[in-house]
Design an enzyme around this catalytic site. Structure first.
Site, PDB file in Angstrom:
ATOM      1  N   THR A 118      -5.354   0.148 -10.048  1.00 29.34           N
ATOM      2  CA  THR A 118      -4.955  -0.636  -9.069  1.00 29.34           C
ATOM      3  C   THR A 118      -6.004  -1.689  -8.516  1.00 29.34           C
ATOM      4  O   THR A 118      -6.776  -0.862  -7.930  1.00 29.34           O
ATOM      5  CB  THR A 118      -4.195   0.046  -7.790  1.00 29.34           C
ATOM      6  OG1 THR A 118      -3.311   0.977  -8.256  1.00 29.34           O
ATOM      7  CG2 THR A 118      -3.622  -0.525  -6.617  1.00 29.34           C
ATOM      8  N   GLY A 250       8.084  12.446   9.462  1.00 25.61           N
ATOM      9  CA  GLY A 250       7.319  13.627   9.275  1.00 25.61           C
ATOM     10  C   GLY A 250       5.843  13.271   9.976  1.00 25.61           C
ATOM     11  O   GLY A 250       5.779  12.330  10.897  1.00 25.61           O
ATOM     12  N   GLY A 254      -0.103  10.317   3.075  1.00 28.51           N
ATOM     13  CA  GLY A 254      -1.439  10.396   2.925  1.00 28.51           C
ATOM     14  C   GLY A 254      -1.629  10.268   1.384  1.00 28.51           C
ATOM     15  O   GLY A 254      -0.844   9.581   0.535  1.00 28.51           O
ATOM     16  N   CYS A 257      -3.199   7.100  -2.799  1.00 28.97           N
ATOM     17  CA  CYS A 257      -2.818   5.673  -3.205  1.00 28.97           C
ATOM     18  C   CYS A 257      -2.258   5.037  -1.907  1.00 28.97           C
ATOM     19  O   CYS A 257      -2.832   3.945  -1.546  1.00 28.97           O
ATOM     20  CB  CYS A 257      -1.636   5.749  -4.217  1.00 28.97           C
ATOM     21  SG  CYS A 257      -2.190   6.700  -5.445  1.00 28.97           S
TER      22      CYS A 257
HETATM   23  C1  UGA Z   1       2.470   6.901  -4.614  1.00 28.07           C
HETATM   24  C2  UGA Z   1       3.736   6.216  -5.026  1.00 28.07           C
HETATM   25  O1  UGA Z   1       5.061   6.858  -4.649  1.00 28.07           O
HETATM   26  C3  UGA Z   1       3.854   5.698  -6.642  1.00 28.07           C
HETATM   27  O2  UGA Z   1       4.976   5.226  -6.843  1.00 28.07           O
HETATM   28  C4  UGA Z   1       2.763   5.093  -7.005  1.00 28.07           C
HETATM   29  O3  UGA Z   1       2.388   4.965  -8.346  1.00 28.07           O
HETATM   30  C5  UGA Z   1       1.377   6.141  -6.594  1.00 28.07           C
HETATM   31  O4  UGA Z   1       1.359   6.216  -5.259  1.00 28.07           O
HETATM   32  C6  UGA Z   1       0.165   5.326  -6.923  1.00 28.07           C
HETATM   33  O5  UGA Z   1      -0.279   4.154  -6.446  1.00 28.07           O
HETATM   34  O6  UGA Z   1      -0.558   5.713  -7.928  1.00 28.07           O
HETATM   35  P1  UGA Z   1       2.045   9.404  -4.659  1.00 28.07           P
HETATM   36  O7  UGA Z   1       0.840   8.843  -3.832  1.00 28.07           O
HETATM   37  O8  UGA Z   1       1.740  10.343  -5.565  1.00 28.07           O
HETATM   38  O9  UGA Z   1       2.786   8.233  -5.348  1.00 28.07           O
HETATM   39  O10 UGA Z   1       2.878  10.085  -3.324  1.00 28.07           O
HETATM   40  P2  UGA Z   1       4.356   9.815  -2.838  1.00 28.07           P
HETATM   41  O11 UGA Z   1       5.324  10.622  -3.283  1.00 28.07           O
HETATM   42  O12 UGA Z   1       4.504   8.496  -2.564  1.00 28.07           O
HETATM   43  O13 UGA Z   1       4.072  10.420  -1.246  1.00 28.07           O
HETATM   44  C7  UGA Z   1       2.969   9.803  -0.331  1.00 28.07           C
HETATM   45  C8  UGA Z   1       2.978  10.181   0.887  1.00 28.07           C
HETATM   46  O14 UGA Z   1       4.127   9.858   1.642  1.00 28.07           O
HETATM   47  C9  UGA Z   1       2.967  11.709   0.968  1.00 28.07           C
HETATM   48  O15 UGA Z   1       1.925  12.158   1.910  1.00 28.07           O
HETATM   49  C10 UGA Z   1       4.448  12.061   1.546  1.00 28.07           C
HETATM   50  O16 UGA Z   1       4.265  13.265   2.357  1.00 28.07           O
HETATM   51  C11 UGA Z   1       4.666  10.987   2.105  1.00 28.07           C
HETATM   52  N1  UGA Z   1       6.080  11.009   2.507  1.00 28.07           N
HETATM   53  C12 UGA Z   1       6.858  10.461   1.432  1.00 28.07           C
HETATM   54  C13 UGA Z   1       6.881  10.816   3.941  1.00 28.07           C
HETATM   55  O17 UGA Z   1       6.044  11.074   4.848  1.00 28.07           O
HETATM   56  N2  UGA Z   1       8.140  10.786   3.676  1.00 28.07           N
HETATM   57  C14 UGA Z   1       8.895  10.280   2.868  1.00 28.07           C
HETATM   58  O18 UGA Z   1      10.148   9.894   3.160  1.00 28.07           O
HETATM   59  C15 UGA Z   1       8.353  10.173   1.380  1.00 28.07           C
END
Ligand code: UGA
Length: 443
Positions: A118, A250, A254, A257
């Site tokens: 990125t 929530g 974190g 990314c």
């Molecule tokens: C994120 C993006 O979702 C991916 O599409 C992207 O490729 C990736 O970053 C990256 O740039 O490499 P990721 O960091 O694995 O993926 O995690 P997410 O599933 O997006 O969750 C991120 C945070 O948001 C977590 O702490 C999760 O607990 C929180 N979250 C997620 C919430 O608090 N509420 C939600 O509804 C969804």
């Protein structure tokens, strides 16, 4: 076709194993010899569901090396190195440029160098300048979610490719050939310029983070007025223009990314002398959310957490990962310890527990060392606790033995920082004498 991959972290390793599984010969290079040695033994240095099996299954097409020369003759080289944020929140591009410098002597002018890392606007152009005529640079941001990264690799919702304006047609054709599997699956392709491709990545992550921050801020209002954020999110999400994803309130977002990409986008706005209003608010709300939640917990104990013991359920930044980077759970642990509380932590992923233990050992002189204990057993975590805090959104918490927990804890209070306990269970628990608080919910 021989393909090179630079960097065997979350992105590089998934890319390498994924491409090998699609039938390509892949040479994956990393400067970290210990990682390479582990990979040669068939052991991924990170935990990702299904990765070990797929790595072993495709061993004959995967070659791991810490000699950059082994990348010679690769027709396409994917750069998958980290772009951590520096002290100011700007993306640090040292790894990207040093990767480009290192491979330059191996290139003949017919290769394609693909930036999957990125990177801020303008980076692909700068790397092209650095490589000159020795290769063609293509931007191909990744959209893998940790925990389900392999599934995301094989079933992407889109493939984004950014090309330089003077790239010859064969460069596009070759990239499409590499991703032929996705073309056949009718995955939408966005073919664009470098700058747009770079921004698509930052915009996507910041937009998702913004959705979460929006719903988190709204949860504070919902709680005041006696509304239920889950119902509000459901009512909003059924509108297909809004969508129901990433609207779970929530303790905040974190990971490796969102925090770095939101900060880097803020920085890019500033560099172009624009005010990053929404990205800034997105970040600020996230920073406040943990404090807001901590205050909720504090209120329950009359404002004083000193001497209290908390069972912290979940340690990593999200479920099914051992990644602790910018984990809201760990930040909350630190805040609780700062208040004089003692924290006993547990995560279903063994690697997450191991990594926190390492952190505790490493930081012998910090708060962690005396305020945080990692348990390998859920019952041990709950024993003697004055409160249970759910910090990671595992659905599995619903299937745990709450009756047994009731006998183990000192005080029956649950602070569900992810609103993950189902309504029916919450009702039962409350009937059985538990105090329950979620985020933007009334009981
Ligand atoms: C994120 C993006 O979702 C991916 O599409 C992207 O490729 C990736 O970053 C990256 O740039 O490499 P990721 O960091 O694995 O993926 O995690 P997410 O599933 O997006 O969750 C991120 C945070 O948001 C977590 O702490 C999760 O607990 C929180 N979250 C997620 C919430 O608090 N509420 C939600 O509804 C969804």
């Amino acid at each position: 076709m021989k393909i090179g991959v630079i960097g065997t972290g979350y992105v590089g390793l998934i890319q390498a194993v994924g491409l090998a599984h699609l039938g390509f010969e892949v040479v994956a290079y990393d400067i970290d010899l210990s990682k390479i040695e582990a990979l040669r033994r068939g052991e991924p240095p990170i935990y990702e569901k299904g990765l070990k099996e797929l790595l072993q299954q495709n061993r004959e097409r995967l070659f791991f090396t810490h000699w950059v020369e082994d990348l010679r003759d690769s027709e396409i080289v994917f750069v998958c190195v980290g772009t951590p944020q520096d002290a100011k929140g700007k993306a640090n591009l040292n790894f990207v440029f040093s990767a480009a410098e290192r491979i330059k002597p191996l290139l003949t002018g017919r290769e394609i160098v693909v930036l999957k890392s990125t990177v801020p606007v303008g980076t692909n152009r700068k790397v092209q300048q650095l490589l000159g005529n020795s290769a063609f640079v293509v931007s191909n941001p990744e959209f893998l979610r940790e925990g389900i990264a392999l599934n995301d690799f094989f079933n992407p919702e889109r493939v984004v490719l950014g090309f330089g304006e003077s790239h010859p047609q064969w460069v596009r054709e070759k990239m499409l050939k590499v991703y032929d599997y996705f073309l056949k699956k009718e995955v939408p392709f966005v073919i664009t310029d470098w700058e747009s491709a770079e921004l698509i990545k930052y915009a996507s992550n910041t937009f998702l983070a913004m959705k979460i921050s929006f719903v988190n801020e709204l949860a504070r209002l919902a709680e005041k007025v006696g509304a239920v954020i889950r119902d509000i999110a459901k009512g909003m999400g059924l509108d297909s223009r809004i969508g129901d994803k990433f609207l779970n309130a929530g303790i905040g977002w974190g990971g490796s990314c969102f925090p770095k990409d939101v900060s880097a986008l803020i920085w890019q706005f500033k560099e172009w002398e624009l005010e990053p209003k929404l990205p800034k608010a997105t970040k600020e709300i996230n920073e406040e959310q943990l404090l807001w939640f901590l205050n909720k917990i504090k209120r329950h104990y009359g404002g004083n957490l000193s001497g209290k013991t908390f069972a912290l359920l979940g340690l990593a930044f999200k479920p099914y990962t051992d990644d602790l980077r910018e984990s809201p759970a760990l930040k909350l642990a630190e805040m609780l310890i700062e208040e004089g509380a003692f924290v006993k932590g547990y995560d279903y992923v063994e690697g997450a527990r191991r990594n926190v233990k390492k952190l505790v050992e490493l930081n012998t002189s910090t708060r962690y060392s005396y305020g945080l204990m990692v348990c390998d057993d859920l019952a041990d975590t709950l024993k003697g606790a004055d409160g249970v805090i759910i910090a990671v959104e595992y659905r599995e918490w619903n299937r745990e033995h709450w009756d047994e927990f009731a006998r183990l804890v000192r005080h029956k209070a649950i602070f569900d920082g992810r609103n993950i306990l189902e309504r029916k269970l919450v009702e039962e628990l409350v009937n059985r004498g538990w105090h329950y608080e979620g985020v933007g919910v009334k009981v």
